[in-house]
Design a protein around this motif. Sequence first.
Motif, PDB file in Angstrom:
ATOM      1  N   HIS A 128      -5.805  -1.823  -6.359  1.00  0.00           N
ATOM      2  CA  HIS A 128      -5.918  -0.362  -6.278  1.00  0.00           C
ATOM      3  C   HIS A 128      -4.750   0.301  -5.547  1.00  0.00           C
ATOM      4  O   HIS A 128      -4.856   1.471  -5.198  1.00  0.00           O
ATOM      5  N   TYR A 129      -3.650  -0.415  -5.326  1.00  0.00           N
ATOM      6  CA  TYR A 129      -2.482   0.209  -4.681  1.00  0.00           C
ATOM      7  C   TYR A 129      -1.570   0.829  -5.751  1.00  0.00           C
ATOM      8  O   TYR A 129      -0.390   0.460  -5.863  1.00  0.00           O
ATOM      9  N   GLY A 130      -2.086   1.759  -6.523  1.00  0.00           N
ATOM     10  CA  GLY A 130      -1.254   2.435  -7.532  1.00  0.00           C
ATOM     11  C   GLY A 130      -0.537   1.423  -8.411  1.00  0.00           C
ATOM     12  O   GLY A 130      -1.171   0.506  -8.958  1.00  0.00           O
ATOM     13  N   PRO A 131       0.801   1.540  -8.542  1.00  0.00           N
ATOM     14  CA  PRO A 131       1.543   0.655  -9.457  1.00  0.00           C
ATOM     15  C   PRO A 131       1.961  -0.681  -8.836  1.00  0.00           C
ATOM     16  O   PRO A 131       2.791  -1.394  -9.422  1.00  0.00           O
ATOM     17  N   TRP A 176       0.870  -1.191   0.000  1.00  0.00           N
ATOM     18  CA  TRP A 176       0.000   0.000   0.000  1.00  0.00           C
ATOM     19  C   TRP A 176       0.905   1.239   0.000  1.00  0.00           C
ATOM     20  O   TRP A 176       0.547   2.281  -0.554  1.00  0.00           O
ATOM     21  N   GLN A 177       2.086   1.085   0.596  1.00  0.00           N
ATOM     22  CA  GLN A 177       3.003   2.214   0.757  1.00  0.00           C
ATOM     23  C   GLN A 177       3.551   2.734  -0.573  1.00  0.00           C
ATOM     24  O   GLN A 177       4.204   3.780  -0.594  1.00  0.00           O
ATOM     25  N   PHE A 181       0.649 -11.762  -3.250  1.00  0.00           N
ATOM     26  CA  PHE A 181      -0.771 -11.864  -2.895  1.00  0.00           C
ATOM     27  C   PHE A 181      -1.452 -10.539  -3.227  1.00  0.00           C
ATOM     28  O   PHE A 181      -1.136  -9.501  -2.652  1.00  0.00           O
ATOM     29  N   THR A 182      -2.412 -10.601  -4.141  1.00  0.00           N
ATOM     30  CA  THR A 182      -3.108  -9.357  -4.477  1.00  0.00           C
ATOM     31  C   THR A 182      -4.538  -9.393  -3.928  1.00  0.00           C
ATOM     32  O   THR A 182      -4.945 -10.344  -3.249  1.00  0.00           O
ATOM     33  N   LYS A 183      -5.262  -8.308  -4.199  1.00  0.00           N
ATOM     34  CA  LYS A 183      -6.661  -8.232  -3.751  1.00  0.00           C
ATOM     35  C   LYS A 183      -7.519  -7.764  -4.930  1.00  0.00           C
ATOM     36  O   LYS A 183      -7.024  -7.075  -5.818  1.00  0.00           O
ATOM     37  N   TRP A 184      -8.763  -8.119  -4.843  1.00  0.00           N
ATOM     38  CA  TRP A 184      -9.729  -7.528  -5.772  1.00  0.00           C
ATOM     39  C   TRP A 184     -10.763  -6.814  -4.921  1.00  0.00           C
ATOM     40  O   TRP A 184     -11.373  -7.421  -4.039  1.00  0.00           O
TER      41      TRP A 184
END
Length: 339
Positions: free
Chosen positions: A59-62, A25-26, A89-92
């Motif tokens: 949705h964490y930018g790039p 997220w950072q 590990f990503t999220k939707w």
Amino acid sequence: MDLPEAATTQLTPDLRICRLLNGLWQVSGAHGAIDRRAAIEDMVAYHDAGFTTWDLADHYGPAEDFIGEFRRRMAANRGVEALATIQAFTKWVPEPGRMTRQIVEENIKISLRRMAVDALDLLQFHWWDYSDANYLAALRYLAELRDEGKIRHLALTNFDTEHLRIIVEHGIRVVSNQVQYSLIDRRPEVQMSQFCQAHDIQLLTYGTVGGGLLSESYLGQPEPTRGVLTTASLRKYKQMVDAWGGWGLFQELLSSLKHVADKHGVGIANVAVRYILDRPAVAGVIVGTRLGVAEHREDNARSFNVILDAEDHAEIERVLAKSRDLYQLIGDCGDEYRR
Ligand SMILES: NC(=O)c1ccc[n+]([C@@H]2O[C@H](COP(=O)([O-])OP(=O)(O)OC[C@H]3O[C@@H](n4cnc5c(N)ncnc54)[C@H](OP(=O)(O)O)[C@@H]3O)[C@@H](O)[C@H]2O)c1
């Protein structure tokens, strides 16, 4: 720097992870500017130090693109075999509304392309609005994609116990739930942890170092104003501290943690992380990293060397007992995200 064997765990029988995950997220822009080149170089350094597991989101930018670039770099420099040592590990996080197989599949395809993978190691699903039951349809389509090999493991983020139960009762298999869990926010202990243990679901935690508040940097410091808190993460967890008991009590907690940390020759953040790593159902703690800006690899690796004893727990508990009940104030895990 070599991490000990205990730094890793089986999230599932076929997926071994580092118990300290690197949170992305950072890099989203809400925590200051990130230089792409420096970021990718730093990702290699994290990986080489043993921090091989990444937590990110669509949705964490790039962030997803960074994983893609990092993988291409690793494949070019070390061969494609090296890719098997990375876990991403990503999220939707979709807008609520009607869910069709096409909508779900198209969104998963975007993550696959951006991350340059054939299958997502772990897809963590978030839902904003429980009054819209379409989350069950979305999860059924995600389970189909898992069964077809596009997703290795299906997981959740910020689901409360009630809806986790509904998902389990619908026969949808999820391996983990990502929730806020720290010395400040112990809401998972009310019912989430027990439910997870009973159903073989693991917790991945965030907020565990409170954006950096749970460290020597804030010990003995006057209460910071919003302007002084330069990242979205610090601002988020300062609000939690305010709800939990305020800056005065937080200073008491930091003093106790410092006493415990000194006894073990580590830092406050190590005690904060170790405390949560030892809680039931917790597989891993996610620590956010401002890639190319600041790093705490060696420091955070010390969390694996600490063993907290009964005396340490008693000292910490004496302060925690004075705090407000966040479960009463906010609700179960993730309730702060419900619309
Ligand atoms: N599912 C969700 O809704 C959700 C929500 C929030 C976060 N997350 C995930 O969790 C990750 C972590 O985010 P977070 O907001 O919870 O932040 P966090 O991990 O509590 O804080 C990260 C910050 O803590 C500081 N830090 C790290 N190690 C330290 C140490 N040893 N000593 C002192 N300071 C230290 C660093 O600050 P400096 O950079 O200033 O040095 C770092 O940027 C995110 O990247 C994301 O992957 C998920």
